[in-house]
Design an enzyme around this catalytic site. Structure first.
Site, short mmCIF file in Angstrom:
data_model
loop_
_atom_site.label_atom_id
_atom_site.label_comp_id
_atom_site.label_asym_id
_atom_site.label_seq_id
_atom_site.Cartn_x
_atom_site.Cartn_y
_atom_site.Cartn_z
N LYS A 101 45.37 46.38 36.38
CA LYS A 101 46.13 46.12 35.16
C LYS A 101 45.92 47.23 34.14
CE LYS A 101 48.34 43.03 34.32
NZ LYS A 101 49.81 42.83 34.52
N TYR A 107 41.17 43.63 40.05
CA TYR A 107 42.33 43.12 39.32
C TYR A 107 42.44 43.79 37.95
CZ TYR A 107 45.01 40.08 36.23
OH TYR A 107 45.89 39.60 35.30
#
Length: 316
Positions: free
Chosen positions: A185, A181
């Site tokens: 990002k 994750y």
């Protein structure tokens, strides 16, 4: 901060996302700033996106709300705006460049909050995070360039920094992809900023730290614990934060460790503390809600909406 591009750490631990996000004490006439402008908000029905829609409307803007398509047409936290003529709902997916371009056309400012979130699921399906977060951001940035928007505001996360090597964490802190994750990002941030460097697209990257408040889902620890407290469900874990939440809720509970919520050791982020001086200097931002007051407001919202949670089940 550069006036047209850069990163800003915003929303440290004592900032709360409230049901009434408009600062009536702010001397700036926001209605004058936004009157006649159209803002696109991706991820508009979410925990942060939906109060942003409310804020923009209160400031005099028209809003194009880009929400993830669902066949049952549920609008979540934006249901109260379905009949509001100032809001245009667009259902779609940021992975579709054509639909994204259509959504951006005619907008003054784009607030990009749409993302595949949640760290645990990123261990199981990292490719999905790349497609939504990196490719989706590229689609938004390219559409903003094509349609010459005034500014793209891209929402990042403090997770891109990983565990603090130095505290507080400033914009110069190293980026550490401690989970798929966070890696996605980081990629999304770089994709957005590349459009400033390569094409001079006005871009601002905002990295919230430990955001919490009303409308947050059970994926996050604070509403999870509060839902457990208000529903009378199983014992909880977390330590000092849990004890603060117990005090805020007025319920009695005992703190234990739930191993199901532990990250892999190499992925665990042990400390996040924001250096928000750039946001204060550049945007005039300052926290207005204490941790205790924020937890109290959040507790009250969860108590009124406990039917939205499944406190007996771990939410990935």
């Amino acid at each position: 901060m550069n006036s047209t591009a850069g990163t800003t750490n915003v929303a440290p631990m004592n900032t709360v996302n409230t049901e009434n996000p408009v600062n009536t004490e702010n001397p700036v006439n926001t209605a004058f700033v936004w009157a006649g402008r159209t803002g696109l908000v991706t991820g508009a029905e979410g925990f942060i996106g939906s109060p942003l829609v409310d804020l923009l409307l209160a400031a005099g803007a028209r809003v194009r709300a880009f929400v993830h398509y669902k066949p049952y047409a549920e609008k979540g936290h934006l249901a109260h705006l379905l009949a509001d003529p100032r809001v245009e709902f667009l259902a779609g997916d940021v992975r579709d460049p054509g639909h994204v371009s259509d959504a951006v056309a005619g907008c003054d400012t784009v607030f990009h909050l749409a993302a595949l979130i949640g760290i645990p699921y990123s261990y199981d399906s990292p490719g999905a995070y790349v497609q939504t977060n990196v490719v989706g951001t590229e689609n938004l940035a390219e559409a903003c360039r094509l349609h010459a928007v005034r500014r793209l505001v891209h929402t990042s996360t403090s997770e891109v920094h990983g565990t603090a090597r130095t505290a507080p964490i400033s914009e110069s802190h190293p980026l550490r992809p401690q989970s798929p994750y966070s890696a996605s990002k980081i990629g999304a941030d770089m994709m957005a900023l590349s459009h400033w460097h390569a094409f001079e697209l006005p871009v601002t990257v905002v990295r919230p730290f430990n955001t919490y408040g009303p409308r947050q889902s059970a994926r996050a620890v604070i509403p999870t614990i509060l839902a457990q407290l208000h529903s009378g469900a199983r014992e909880i874990s977390i330590g000092d934060l849990a004890r603060a939440l117990i005090a805020a809720s007025g319920r009695g509970a005992r703190v234990v460790t739930d191993t199901g919520r532990l990250r892999p050791s190499g992925s665990e982020v042990h400390r996040l503390l924001s250096d928000n001086s750039r946001a204060r200097d550049w945007a005039g931002w300052e926290p207005r809600v204490s941790l205790e007051e924020g937890l109290k407001r959040t507790s009250e919202w969860v108590a009124d909406n406990v039917h939205l949670f499944a406190p007996e089940r771990y939410q990935v």
